[in-house]
Design a protein around this motif. Structure first.
Motif, PDB file in Angstrom:
ATOM      1  N   SER A  73       3.555 -13.554   6.364  1.00  0.00           N
ATOM      2  CA  SER A  73       4.155 -12.525   5.517  1.00  0.00           C
ATOM      3  C   SER A  73       3.092 -11.615   4.935  1.00  0.00           C
ATOM      4  O   SER A  73       1.993 -12.062   4.575  1.00  0.00           O
ATOM      5  CB  SER A  73       4.951 -13.176   4.377  1.00  0.00           C
ATOM      6  OG  SER A  73       4.106 -14.007   3.591  1.00  0.00           O
ATOM      7  N   LEU A  74       3.412 -10.349   4.854  1.00  0.00           N
ATOM      8  CA  LEU A  74       2.483  -9.384   4.267  1.00  0.00           C
ATOM      9  C   LEU A  74       3.253  -8.383   3.428  1.00  0.00           C
ATOM     10  O   LEU A  74       4.452  -8.192   3.612  1.00  0.00           O
ATOM     11  CB  LEU A  74       1.665  -8.660   5.344  1.00  0.00           C
ATOM     12  CG  LEU A  74       2.356  -7.606   6.228  1.00  0.00           C
ATOM     13  CD1 LEU A  74       2.342  -6.227   5.579  1.00  0.00           C
ATOM     14  CD2 LEU A  74       1.682  -7.525   7.581  1.00  0.00           C
ATOM     15  N   LYS A  75       2.535  -7.761   2.512  1.00  0.00           N
ATOM     16  CA  LYS A  75       3.133  -6.685   1.708  1.00  0.00           C
ATOM     17  C   LYS A  75       2.080  -5.642   1.439  1.00  0.00           C
ATOM     18  O   LYS A  75       0.966  -5.958   1.021  1.00  0.00           O
ATOM     19  CB  LYS A  75       3.709  -7.209   0.404  1.00  0.00           C
ATOM     20  CG  LYS A  75       4.499  -6.129  -0.365  1.00  0.00           C
ATOM     21  CD  LYS A  75       5.354  -6.739  -1.436  1.00  0.00           C
ATOM     22  CE  LYS A  75       6.288  -5.711  -2.070  1.00  0.00           C
ATOM     23  NZ  LYS A  75       7.303  -5.196  -1.134  1.00  0.00           N
ATOM     24  N   LEU A  76       2.442  -4.380   1.696  1.00  0.00           N
ATOM     25  CA  LEU A  76       1.591  -3.246   1.369  1.00  0.00           C
ATOM     26  C   LEU A  76       2.265  -2.501   0.230  1.00  0.00           C
ATOM     27  O   LEU A  76       3.406  -2.070   0.356  1.00  0.00           O
ATOM     28  CB  LEU A  76       1.406  -2.343   2.592  1.00  0.00           C
ATOM     29  CG  LEU A  76       0.372  -1.220   2.471  1.00  0.00           C
ATOM     30  CD1 LEU A  76      -0.126  -0.809   3.859  1.00  0.00           C
ATOM     31  CD2 LEU A  76       0.936   0.011   1.776  1.00  0.00           C
ATOM     32  N   ILE A  77       1.557  -2.358  -0.888  1.00  0.00           N
ATOM     33  CA  ILE A  77       2.143  -1.751  -2.079  1.00  0.00           C
ATOM     34  C   ILE A  77       1.055  -1.052  -2.884  1.00  0.00           C
ATOM     35  O   ILE A  77      -0.108  -1.473  -2.854  1.00  0.00           O
ATOM     36  CB  ILE A  77       2.835  -2.844  -2.940  1.00  0.00           C
ATOM     37  CG1 ILE A  77       3.632  -2.236  -4.089  1.00  0.00           C
ATOM     38  CG2 ILE A  77       1.822  -3.868  -3.453  1.00  0.00           C
ATOM     39  CD1 ILE A  77       4.507  -3.254  -4.814  1.00  0.00           C
ATOM     40  N   THR A  78       1.404   0.032  -3.562  1.00  0.00           N
ATOM     41  CA  THR A  78       0.432   0.682  -4.440  1.00  0.00           C
ATOM     42  C   THR A  78       0.357  -0.091  -5.752  1.00  0.00           C
ATOM     43  O   THR A  78       1.316  -0.772  -6.143  1.00  0.00           O
ATOM     44  CB  THR A  78       0.807   2.143  -4.737  1.00  0.00           C
ATOM     45  OG1 THR A  78       2.004   2.157  -5.521  1.00  0.00           O
ATOM     46  CG2 THR A  78       1.012   2.940  -3.455  1.00  0.00           C
ATOM     47  N   ALA A  79      -0.764   0.034  -6.427  1.00  0.00           N
ATOM     48  CA  ALA A  79      -0.929  -0.646  -7.713  1.00  0.00           C
ATOM     49  C   ALA A  79       0.103  -0.151  -8.728  1.00  0.00           C
ATOM     50  O   ALA A  79       0.598  -0.928  -9.550  1.00  0.00           O
ATOM     51  CB  ALA A  79      -2.348  -0.439  -8.232  1.00  0.00           C
ATOM     52  N   SER A  80       0.442   1.137  -8.677  1.00  0.00           N
ATOM     53  CA  SER A  80       1.459   1.690  -9.584  1.00  0.00           C
ATOM     54  C   SER A  80       2.818   1.046  -9.340  1.00  0.00           C
ATOM     55  O   SER A  80       3.559   0.721 -10.285  1.00  0.00           O
ATOM     56  CB  SER A  80       1.562   3.205  -9.412  1.00  0.00           C
ATOM     57  OG  SER A  80       0.387   3.849  -9.826  1.00  0.00           O
ATOM     58  N   GLU A  81       3.155   0.842  -8.064  1.00  0.00           N
ATOM     59  CA  GLU A  81       4.432   0.196  -7.727  1.00  0.00           C
ATOM     60  C   GLU A  81       4.411  -1.266  -8.176  1.00  0.00           C
ATOM     61  O   GLU A  81       5.421  -1.782  -8.658  1.00  0.00           O
ATOM     62  CB  GLU A  81       4.667   0.289  -6.220  1.00  0.00           C
ATOM     63  CG  GLU A  81       4.973   1.695  -5.736  1.00  0.00           C
ATOM     64  CD  GLU A  81       4.961   1.812  -4.218  1.00  0.00           C
ATOM     65  OE1 GLU A  81       5.574   2.750  -3.698  1.00  0.00           O
ATOM     66  OE2 GLU A  81       4.321   0.966  -3.557  1.00  0.00           O
ATOM     67  N   PHE A  82       3.273  -1.918  -7.993  1.00  0.00           N
ATOM     68  CA  PHE A  82       3.133  -3.310  -8.430  1.00  0.00           C
ATOM     69  C   PHE A  82       3.358  -3.409  -9.939  1.00  0.00           C
ATOM     70  O   PHE A  82       4.087  -4.286 -10.414  1.00  0.00           O
ATOM     71  CB  PHE A  82       1.737  -3.827  -8.065  1.00  0.00           C
ATOM     72  CG  PHE A  82       1.460  -5.232  -8.528  1.00  0.00           C
ATOM     73  CD1 PHE A  82       1.874  -6.327  -7.778  1.00  0.00           C
ATOM     74  CD2 PHE A  82       0.773  -5.462  -9.713  1.00  0.00           C
ATOM     75  CE1 PHE A  82       1.626  -7.627  -8.204  1.00  0.00           C
ATOM     76  CE2 PHE A  82       0.516  -6.759 -10.153  1.00  0.00           C
ATOM     77  CZ  PHE A  82       0.943  -7.841  -9.391  1.00  0.00           C
ATOM     78  N   ALA A  83       2.735  -2.482 -10.684  1.00  0.00           N
ATOM     79  CA  ALA A  83       2.885  -2.478 -12.143  1.00  0.00           C
ATOM     80  C   ALA A  83       4.331  -2.236 -12.546  1.00  0.00           C
ATOM     81  O   ALA A  83       4.847  -2.861 -13.491  1.00  0.00           O
ATOM     82  CB  ALA A  83       1.974  -1.409 -12.757  1.00  0.00           C
ATOM     83  N   ALA A  84       5.010  -1.332 -11.834  1.00  0.00           N
ATOM     84  CA  ALA A  84       6.412  -1.028 -12.148  1.00  0.00           C
ATOM     85  C   ALA A  84       7.311  -2.235 -11.884  1.00  0.00           C
ATOM     86  O   ALA A  84       8.217  -2.543 -12.671  1.00  0.00           O
ATOM     87  CB  ALA A  84       6.878   0.170 -11.332  1.00  0.00           C
TER      88      ALA A  84
END
Length: 344
Positions: A73-84
């Motif tokens: 499993s993998l996930k690509l996400i921006t830090a802003s999206e992670f924070a949200a």
């Protein structure tokens, strides 16, 4: 089908070429992702100026990772999206669920980590997450515009985790690499342009790969709209901003937005208030106000809104979001590119 494959299929990856400036970073990421057993170190921290090709480099190697590690499993996400997402989980008392989803990952790709400055609670959660992923043999790929030592308002322990991995710099492209990349893209996109004209573009200034790609494909769009060949005179006038920008309309903008966000005109003109529809709708309103001379009332009417204040709200919201979201900036740039609107 694994989550990793689904994730990869949803990505929009343009053709990529490994240039001299990318070689060290490419080697570091390849070793992280290609190792069958647990890699050492398990974290790569990639940094360089915005638009230098960090995302393109990372995603270009992902198909090989998926092939080598089926089912992971993998996930690509921006830090802003992670924070949200973390903030939403906290508000809704769903932190355990949030943690389970992220801590079970085999590969986490977190982009633009610098946006977590001053977010103390989110940094603590991320630190715990990184430790848990790596404890289980997982891998972490971080990108930033700054080296770890220049991350302001970050917890020392988190910065130390970044330093503990491989830190790889991507430098701005030099002229020869810009020319090589432009030639590669022109061949791939089948754009009829001579090397002399590509050299003129490469010499223009030290702009990023993202801007180069946008400029080249936008040049093709303007050439097609104006029905002119891409010769030396056309390129010179284009680079100097002496070619009239193609006219656009609310309808054209909305169609371009729908194409970018993979939705429909019917949806963005509906009363649907889901986040997947609200963002493209607001982008379409924002660009309609920015790129046309239509009144606020007419823009509101096109989107079936009773009051023009909705357009004003959308415009201000996207203005704010563009300042903090690199992903949204890229999407808006691609929409303008499709419309033949100058980006410089």
């Amino acid at each position: 089908m694994s989550r990793a494959v689904k994730q990869q299929q949803s990505m929009s990856v343009k053709p990529f070429k490994i240039l001299k400036e990318y070689q060290y970073a490419h080697t570091a990421i390849s070793e992280l992702l290609h190792e069958i057993d647990t890699p050492d170190p398990q974290l790569v921290y990639l940094y360089g100026p915005s638009g230098c090709g960090k995302t393109a480099l990372m995603t270009s190697i992902l198909p090989e990772f998926i092939e080598l590690h089926p089912g992971l499993s993998l996930k690509l996400i921006t830090a802003s999206e992670f924070a949200a997402k973390f903030a939403a989980a906290s508000t809704n008392n769903r932190i355990p669920e949030f943690q389970r989803k992220f801590r079970s990952l085999d590969l986490l790709i977190l982009e633009d980590i610098q946006s977590l400055a001053n977010r103390v609670q989110t940094q603590r959660e991320l630190l715990s997450l990184l430790d848990e992923i790596m404890k289980q043999g997982g891998r972490v790929l971080i990108s930033s515009t700054n080296p770890p030592g220049e991350l302001l308002h970050f917890q020392k322990k988190l910065v130390n985790r970044f330093h503990g991995g491989v830190c790889a710099l991507i430098s701005p492209l030099k002229y020869q690499s810009r020319l090589e990349l432009l030639t590669f893209w022109a061949n791939f996109e089948q754009i009829h342009i001579q090397k002399k004209e590509l050299s003129s573009i490469a010499h223009k200034k030290a702009i990023s790969p993202r801007e180069l790609y946008a400029l080249l494909t936008q040049l093709q769009t303007v050439s097609h709209i104006n029905q002119e060949p891409i010769n030396s005179q056309f390129v010179k006038q284009y680079l100097e901003g002496n070619i009239e920008t193609p006219k656009t309309s609310i309808s054209k903008i909305s169609k371009a937005v729908c194409r970018e966000f993979k939705t429909s005109l019917q949806e963005i003109r509906s009363a649907n208030r889901s986040q997947q529809i609200v963002i493209p709708r607001q982008c379409a309103m924002f660009l309609s106000r920015e790129l046309t001379k239509e009144s606020l009332a007419k823009i509101a009417d096109y989107f079936n809104r009773k009051n023009h204040s909705t357009v004003i709200h959308a415009y201000r919201q996207i203005q704010r979001d563009l300042k903090k979201s690199p992903g949204l900036r890229q999407q808006v740039s691609r929409i303008k590119q499709r419309l033949g609107i100058y980006l410089f």
